[in-house]
Design a protein around this motif. Structure first.
Motif, mmCIF file in Angstrom:
data_model
loop_
_atom_site.group_PDB
_atom_site.id
_atom_site.type_symbol
_atom_site.label_atom_id
_atom_site.label_comp_id
_atom_site.label_asym_id
_atom_site.label_seq_id
_atom_site.Cartn_x
_atom_site.Cartn_y
_atom_site.Cartn_z
ATOM 1 N N GLY A 65 0.813 -1.219 0.000
ATOM 2 C CA GLY A 65 0.000 0.000 0.000
ATOM 3 C C GLY A 65 0.841 1.260 0.000
ATOM 4 N N VAL A 66 1.968 1.206 -0.715
ATOM 5 C CA VAL A 66 2.921 2.318 -0.710
ATOM 6 C C VAL A 66 2.870 3.062 -2.045
ATOM 7 N N LYS A 67 2.865 4.369 -1.961
ATOM 8 C CA LYS A 67 3.004 5.229 -3.132
ATOM 9 C C LYS A 67 4.118 6.232 -2.824
ATOM 10 N N VAL A 68 5.237 6.075 -3.523
ATOM 11 C CA VAL A 68 6.397 6.933 -3.264
ATOM 12 C C VAL A 68 6.024 8.389 -3.548
ATOM 13 N N GLY A 69 6.363 9.258 -2.603
ATOM 14 C CA GLY A 69 6.009 10.664 -2.708
ATOM 15 C C GLY A 69 4.696 10.992 -2.035
ATOM 16 N N ASP A 70 3.948 9.942 -1.653
ATOM 17 C CA ASP A 70 2.666 10.136 -0.972
ATOM 18 C C ASP A 70 2.805 9.720 0.489
ATOM 19 N N ASN A 71 2.842 8.382 0.738
ATOM 20 C CA ASN A 71 2.993 7.942 2.131
ATOM 21 C C ASN A 71 4.409 7.490 2.467
ATOM 22 N N ILE A 72 5.354 7.790 1.575
ATOM 23 C CA ILE A 72 6.786 7.613 1.861
ATOM 24 C C ILE A 72 7.560 8.611 1.016
ATOM 25 N N SER A 73 8.465 9.327 1.631
ATOM 26 C CA SER A 73 9.312 10.268 0.899
ATOM 27 C C SER A 73 10.268 9.504 -0.005
ATOM 28 N N ALA A 74 10.504 9.995 -1.204
ATOM 29 C CA ALA A 74 11.405 9.326 -2.157
ATOM 30 C C ALA A 74 12.792 9.124 -1.565
ATOM 31 N N GLU A 75 13.242 10.092 -0.756
ATOM 32 C CA GLU A 75 14.586 9.997 -0.178
ATOM 33 C C GLU A 75 14.654 9.012 0.991
ATOM 34 N N ARG A 76 13.492 8.564 1.488
ATOM 35 C CA ARG A 76 13.468 7.679 2.651
ATOM 36 C C ARG A 76 13.144 6.228 2.287
ATOM 37 N N ILE A 77 13.161 5.918 0.987
ATOM 38 C CA ILE A 77 12.977 4.536 0.558
ATOM 39 C C ILE A 77 14.128 4.148 -0.355
ATOM 40 N N GLY A 78 14.769 3.019 -0.052
ATOM 41 C CA GLY A 78 15.909 2.565 -0.835
ATOM 42 C C GLY A 78 15.648 1.218 -1.477
ATOM 43 N N VAL A 79 16.614 0.750 -2.240
ATOM 44 C CA VAL A 79 16.502 -0.519 -2.962
ATOM 45 C C VAL A 79 17.804 -1.313 -2.779
ATOM 46 N N TRP A 80 17.661 -2.590 -2.441
ATOM 47 C CA TRP A 80 18.837 -3.473 -2.331
ATOM 48 C C TRP A 80 18.434 -4.836 -2.874
ATOM 49 N N ILE A 81 18.794 -5.099 -4.117
ATOM 50 C CA ILE A 81 18.390 -6.336 -4.781
ATOM 51 C C ILE A 81 19.622 -7.047 -5.324
ATOM 52 N N GLY A 82 19.806 -8.288 -4.920
ATOM 53 C CA GLY A 82 20.976 -9.050 -5.324
ATOM 54 C C GLY A 82 20.713 -9.962 -6.506
ATOM 55 N N SER A 83 21.788 -10.332 -7.175
ATOM 56 C CA SER A 83 21.735 -11.329 -8.248
ATOM 57 C C SER A 83 23.082 -12.029 -8.295
ATOM 58 N N GLY A 84 23.055 -13.333 -8.354
ATOM 59 C CA GLY A 84 24.312 -14.073 -8.369
ATOM 60 C C GLY A 84 25.027 -14.007 -9.701
ATOM 61 N N ILE A 85 24.266 -13.969 -10.791
ATOM 62 C CA ILE A 85 24.857 -14.068 -12.127
ATOM 63 C C ILE A 85 24.485 -12.899 -13.026
ATOM 64 N N GLY A 86 23.323 -12.282 -12.837
ATOM 65 C CA GLY A 86 22.927 -11.160 -13.688
ATOM 66 C C GLY A 86 22.482 -11.620 -15.060
ATOM 67 N N GLY A 87 22.846 -10.846 -16.077
ATOM 68 C CA GLY A 87 22.315 -11.088 -17.416
ATOM 69 C C GLY A 87 23.172 -11.969 -18.294
ATOM 70 N N LEU A 88 23.575 -13.119 -17.806
ATOM 71 C CA LEU A 88 24.399 -14.016 -18.613
ATOM 72 C C LEU A 88 23.660 -14.476 -19.867
ATOM 73 N N ASP A 89 22.339 -14.610 -19.782
ATOM 74 C CA ASP A 89 21.563 -15.021 -20.956
ATOM 75 C C ASP A 89 21.722 -14.026 -22.095
ATOM 76 N N GLU A 90 21.662 -12.739 -21.768
ATOM 77 C CA GLU A 90 21.800 -11.716 -22.813
ATOM 78 C C GLU A 90 23.238 -11.648 -23.329
ATOM 79 N N PHE A 91 24.197 -11.863 -22.447
ATOM 80 C CA PHE A 91 25.592 -11.891 -22.880
ATOM 81 C C PHE A 91 25.808 -12.991 -23.915
#
Length: 412
Positions: free
Chosen positions: A89-115
């Protein structure tokens, strides 16, 4: 004083469903997402099955033109993140400030398929025919980068690349960021789309993958006849939120993340340290960080890959950490149903852990038919059980000696 962190949203793309709730329904009913690999001709490989995501249309979640500029692993992350942020139920800029929400997403291999695709094009047609978006389509951090752009999240933006522990480290490190008060919310998890010819060849040549052609029995953690893991793909995303921020906006709370432990084996590039020594320390650190005793843990979602050494050493590590209490624990591997999503594995297993706490249903380890005398814990064979669960510990162990354990607790 460290801030408390809760989970207020979930999203997933998996071999068992293109959302978290469908996936969980299949998990608790012991349904397998393993099937013959269809992405390319498997005739030349001795591996035949995998956990492919089915009927995924990126345009259901993002602009089609932009989707074509993303690697498949990034498309999964964007889709799962949008589901999670909507669920919260989150809308960035509404009930959370853009500067107060971050992103941390991991990937072991990434885009090997495209490579692989672009390398073939380079060899066949020359350098001028290589996709100009090849670099952002393959570098592992681009999932986090794209999610931040799509959501408008301007807080810390990061990516953990720790092989099969990538999702766990990403969520654990995001947990620390909120605990320290740097942001109020994190979009955290893991994503992977590594069912490719080179990946299959590489894992096969190191004899890590199951060569069992039967999709109904190839992934069999803790079974005496296990012969390797089954590769899979997908993404899992959690919305982690500072408790008071969540309460103030009336958010639903799936559970509280209370403990995180991460260690290194300093032993071998692929084989875990004997007796799971590094995993032992990760579990002990997580338990200490959570401020609980080992006896308070009700269930362990095991790394449980269906490889000989992982299942043996993880079992030994659990017995070392929990002592006699290990025999009172329920331990299962949901990889028996999903396959191994590599850098996304722990992220979807975190989602399962939260459902377990909320529903009091412990998922089974399916395909567990032949007892291994060295593996003597309660692995919840083949059928889910109903049991009140207040505390879940989940393990993730990666090539390079990366170990991570996290603990979820029922929110009070």
């Amino acid at each position: 004083m460290k801030k408390r962190v809760v989970v207020t949203g979930i999203g997933a793309i998996t071999p068992l469903g293109n959302d978290a709730f469908t996936t969980w329904e299949n998990i608790k009913n012991g349904v397998s997402g393993i099937a013959p690999i269809t992405k390319f001709d498997m005739e030349k490989f001795n591996v035949k099955v995998g956990g492919e995501v089915k009927e995924f249309n990126p345009e259901d979640y993002m602009d089609g033109k932009e989707a074509k500029r993303m690697g498949r692993y990034t498309q999964f992350a964007v889709a799962a993140s949008k589901m999670a942020i909507t669920d919260a139920g989150v809308k960035v800029g509404d009930n959370i400030s853009a500067e107060r929400i971050g992103v941390w997403i991991g990937s072991g291999i990434g885009g090997l398929d495209e490579f692989e695709t672009q390398h073939k094009r380079f060899l066949d047609k020359g350098p001028r025919r290589v996709n100009p978006f090849i670099i952002p389509m393959l570098i592992p951090d681009m999932a986090a980068g794209r999610v931040s752009i799509e959501l408008g999240a301007k807080g810390i933006n990061n990516c953990s690349v720790t092989a099969c522990a990538s999702g766990a480290n990403s969520i654990g490190d995001a947990f620390r960021v909120i605990q320290n008060g740097e942001v109020d919310m994190m979009v955290a998890g893991g994503t992977e789309a590594a069912i490719t010819e080179m990946t299959i060849a590489g894992f096969s040549n190191m004899t890590a993958l199951s060569t069992n052609p039967d999709p109904n029995s190839a992934s069999r953690p803790f079974d005496k006849n296990r012969d390797g893991f089954v590769i899979a793909e997908g993404a899992g995303i959690l919305i982690l939120e500072e408790l008071q921020h969540a309460v103030a906006r009336g958010a639903k709370i799936y559970g509280e993340l209370v403990g995180y432990g991460a260690t290194g084996d300093a032993y071998h590039i692929t084989t875990p340290a004997p007796n799971g020594e590094g995993g032992q320390r990760a579990m002990k650190l997580a338990i200490s960080d959570a401020g609980i005793t080992p006896e308070q843990v009700d269930y362990i979602n095991a790394h449980g890959t269906s490889t000989y050494y992982n299942d043996l050493y993880e079992t030994k590590a659990i017995k070392e950490v929990f002592g006699n209490a290990a025999y009172q624990l329920k331990v299962s591997s949901t990889k028996s149903m999903t396959g191994h999503l590599l850098g996304a594995a722990w992220a979807i297993e975190a989602i399962f852990s939260l459902f377990i706490i909320n529903e009091g249903i412990i998922p089974p380890t399916i395909n567990l038919e032949t007892k291994d005398e060295e593996l003597d814990l309660d692995y919840v064979p083949n059928v889910a059980i109903k049991q009140d669960v207040n505390v879940v510990l989940s393990n993730s162990l990666g090539f390079g000696g990366h170990n991570a354990s996290l603990i979820f607790k029922k929110y009070e």
